[in-house]
Design a protein around this motif. Sequence first.
Motif, PDB file in Angstrom:
ATOM      1  N   TYR A  32       0.878  -1.152   0.000  1.00  0.00           N
ATOM      2  CA  TYR A  32       0.000   0.000   0.000  1.00  0.00           C
ATOM      3  C   TYR A  32       0.932   1.223   0.000  1.00  0.00           C
ATOM      4  CZ  TYR A  32      -3.972  -2.926   1.465  1.00  0.00           C
ATOM      5  OH  TYR A  32      -4.950  -3.874   1.535  1.00  0.00           O
ATOM      6  N   PHE A  34       1.154   5.616   0.264  1.00  0.00           N
ATOM      7  CA  PHE A  34       0.449   6.782   0.775  1.00  0.00           C
ATOM      8  C   PHE A  34       1.277   8.044   0.524  1.00  0.00           C
ATOM      9  CE2 PHE A  34      -2.366   4.129   3.339  1.00  0.00           C
ATOM     10  CZ  PHE A  34      -1.601   3.012   3.587  1.00  0.00           C
ATOM     11  N   TYR A  36       1.336  11.796   2.486  1.00  0.00           N
ATOM     12  CA  TYR A  36       0.840  12.613   3.585  1.00  0.00           C
ATOM     13  C   TYR A  36       1.417  14.013   3.455  1.00  0.00           C
ATOM     14  CZ  TYR A  36      -0.593   8.354   6.104  1.00  0.00           C
ATOM     15  OH  TYR A  36      -1.194   7.178   6.490  1.00  0.00           O
ATOM     16  N   GLN A  38       2.293  17.567   5.822  1.00  0.00           N
ATOM     17  CA  GLN A  38       2.447  18.074   7.180  1.00  0.00           C
ATOM     18  C   GLN A  38       2.708  19.568   7.139  1.00  0.00           C
ATOM     19  OE1 GLN A  38       5.919  16.822   9.489  1.00  0.00           O
ATOM     20  NE2 GLN A  38       4.710  16.827  11.361  1.00  0.00           N
ATOM     21  N   LEU A  44       0.224  14.695  10.627  1.00  0.00           N
ATOM     22  CA  LEU A  44       0.170  14.394   9.197  1.00  0.00           C
ATOM     23  C   LEU A  44      -1.269  14.224   8.735  1.00  0.00           C
ATOM     24  CD1 LEU A  44       3.147  13.702   9.941  1.00  0.00           C
ATOM     25  CD2 LEU A  44       3.027  11.944   8.174  1.00  0.00           C
ATOM     26  N   LEU A  46      -3.583  12.702   5.541  1.00  0.00           N
ATOM     27  CA  LEU A  46      -3.535  11.834   4.375  1.00  0.00           C
ATOM     28  C   LEU A  46      -4.011  12.580   3.138  1.00  0.00           C
ATOM     29  CD1 LEU A  46      -3.110   8.911   3.283  1.00  0.00           C
ATOM     30  CD2 LEU A  46      -5.542   8.526   3.749  1.00  0.00           C
ATOM     31  N   LYS A  49      -4.062   7.549  -1.217  1.00  0.00           N
ATOM     32  CA  LYS A  49      -3.504   6.223  -0.953  1.00  0.00           C
ATOM     33  C   LYS A  49      -3.717   5.323  -2.165  1.00  0.00           C
ATOM     34  CE  LYS A  49      -7.799   4.662   1.173  1.00  0.00           C
ATOM     35  NZ  LYS A  49      -8.498   4.299   2.424  1.00  0.00           N
ATOM     36  N   PHE A  90       5.260  13.695   2.714  1.00  0.00           N
ATOM     37  CA  PHE A  90       5.888  12.404   3.005  1.00  0.00           C
ATOM     38  C   PHE A  90       5.220  11.306   2.187  1.00  0.00           C
ATOM     39  CE2 PHE A  90       8.608  13.545   6.474  1.00  0.00           C
ATOM     40  CZ  PHE A  90       7.982  14.617   7.090  1.00  0.00           C
ATOM     41  N   LYS A 101       2.522  -1.793   9.642  1.00  0.00           N
ATOM     42  CA  LYS A 101       3.656  -0.953   9.991  1.00  0.00           C
ATOM     43  C   LYS A 101       4.025  -0.145   8.765  1.00  0.00           C
ATOM     44  CE  LYS A 101       8.398  -1.367  11.692  1.00  0.00           C
ATOM     45  NZ  LYS A 101       9.376  -2.331  12.259  1.00  0.00           N
ATOM     46  N   THR A 102       4.072   1.137   8.908  1.00  0.00           N
ATOM     47  CA  THR A 102       4.292   2.038   7.786  1.00  0.00           C
ATOM     48  C   THR A 102       5.692   2.627   7.840  1.00  0.00           C
ATOM     49  OG1 THR A 102       1.948   2.585   7.741  1.00  0.00           O
ATOM     50  CG2 THR A 102       3.439   4.108   6.636  1.00  0.00           C
ATOM     51  N   PHE A 104       8.128   5.581   6.361  1.00  0.00           N
ATOM     52  CA  PHE A 104       8.032   6.898   5.760  1.00  0.00           C
ATOM     53  C   PHE A 104       9.329   7.270   5.048  1.00  0.00           C
ATOM     54  CE2 PHE A 104       4.048   8.643   7.282  1.00  0.00           C
ATOM     55  CZ  PHE A 104       3.715   7.762   8.299  1.00  0.00           C
ATOM     56  N   GLY A 105       9.163   8.016   3.973  1.00  0.00           N
ATOM     57  CA  GLY A 105      10.320   8.605   3.336  1.00  0.00           C
ATOM     58  C   GLY A 105      10.817   9.788   4.138  1.00  0.00           C
ATOM     59  N   ALA A 106      11.923  10.352   3.675  1.00  0.00           N
ATOM     60  CA  ALA A 106      12.571  11.441   4.412  1.00  0.00           C
ATOM     61  C   ALA A 106      11.815  12.759   4.313  1.00  0.00           C
ATOM     62  CB  ALA A 106      14.000  11.618   3.913  1.00  0.00           C
ATOM     63  N   GLY A 107      10.911  12.834   3.371  1.00  0.00           N
ATOM     64  CA  GLY A 107      10.132  14.054   3.230  1.00  0.00           C
ATOM     65  C   GLY A 107      10.676  14.986   2.168  1.00  0.00           C
TER      66      GLY A 107
END
Lengths: 114, 119
Positions: A32, A34, A36, A38, A44, A46, A49, A90, A101-102, A104-107
């Motif tokens: 999956y 996503f 997000y 911020q 965060l 959404l 997705k 993100f 459990k998700t 995340f990238g560094a943003g």
Amino acid sequence: AQSVTQLGSHVSVSEGALVLLRCNYSSSVPPYLFWYVQYPNQGLQLLLKYTSAATLVKGINGFEAEFKKSETSFHLTKPSAHMSDAAEYFCAVSPNTGGFKTIFGAGTRLFVKA
Amino acid sequence: GAVVSQHPSRVICKSGTSVKIECRSLDFQATTMFWYRQFPKQSLMLMATSNEGSKATYEQGVEKDKFLINHASLTLSTLTVTSAHPEDSSFYICSATPLPRGGLTPEQYFGPGTRLTVT
């Protein structure tokens, strides 16, 4: 193992220009995906997705993203940037086999110039 | 729908004291809640996964005795930072995953975050 790579820690666009935020993922199982957003000192929200249905996903605020399995990418786009789009974005990946459990990238910080 | 609250939004405490942060799902039940830590201009770092009625699962490198997590009900999880030190100063964010409802995807709903400053 899963991972997410966001290309470009900062992206700057002019108001009205195309927004393109890049995300590549690595996953040993169908994921999956996503996006997000911020805003400063907030949690965060959404945007959209991907859940193995349509590969082109439309989200809130005019954003959309396309899942490309061959490129392991899930880039976020918006045709015309608004000043209010300036924020941190993100990309995140989660396995569709349970656990939720998700990762995340560094943003990517999006700047919008007037 | 799918609102998650955190309390307090900001807290300043003295070194050596303990601080409790609450995370509540306001309009849904959450089997799983997650606690993240975010340093300035950085991504979210998962600290632990909290499941209702069982012990939390901590990520590697996170001290379970320092960051106590309790998930006593389907709508409340708490994070207690014990014997806080200035290096614990950070933005702490919780998220909650709704109870599975046949085909529901595991998106997380995030709280607004808690800014902890330890002096």
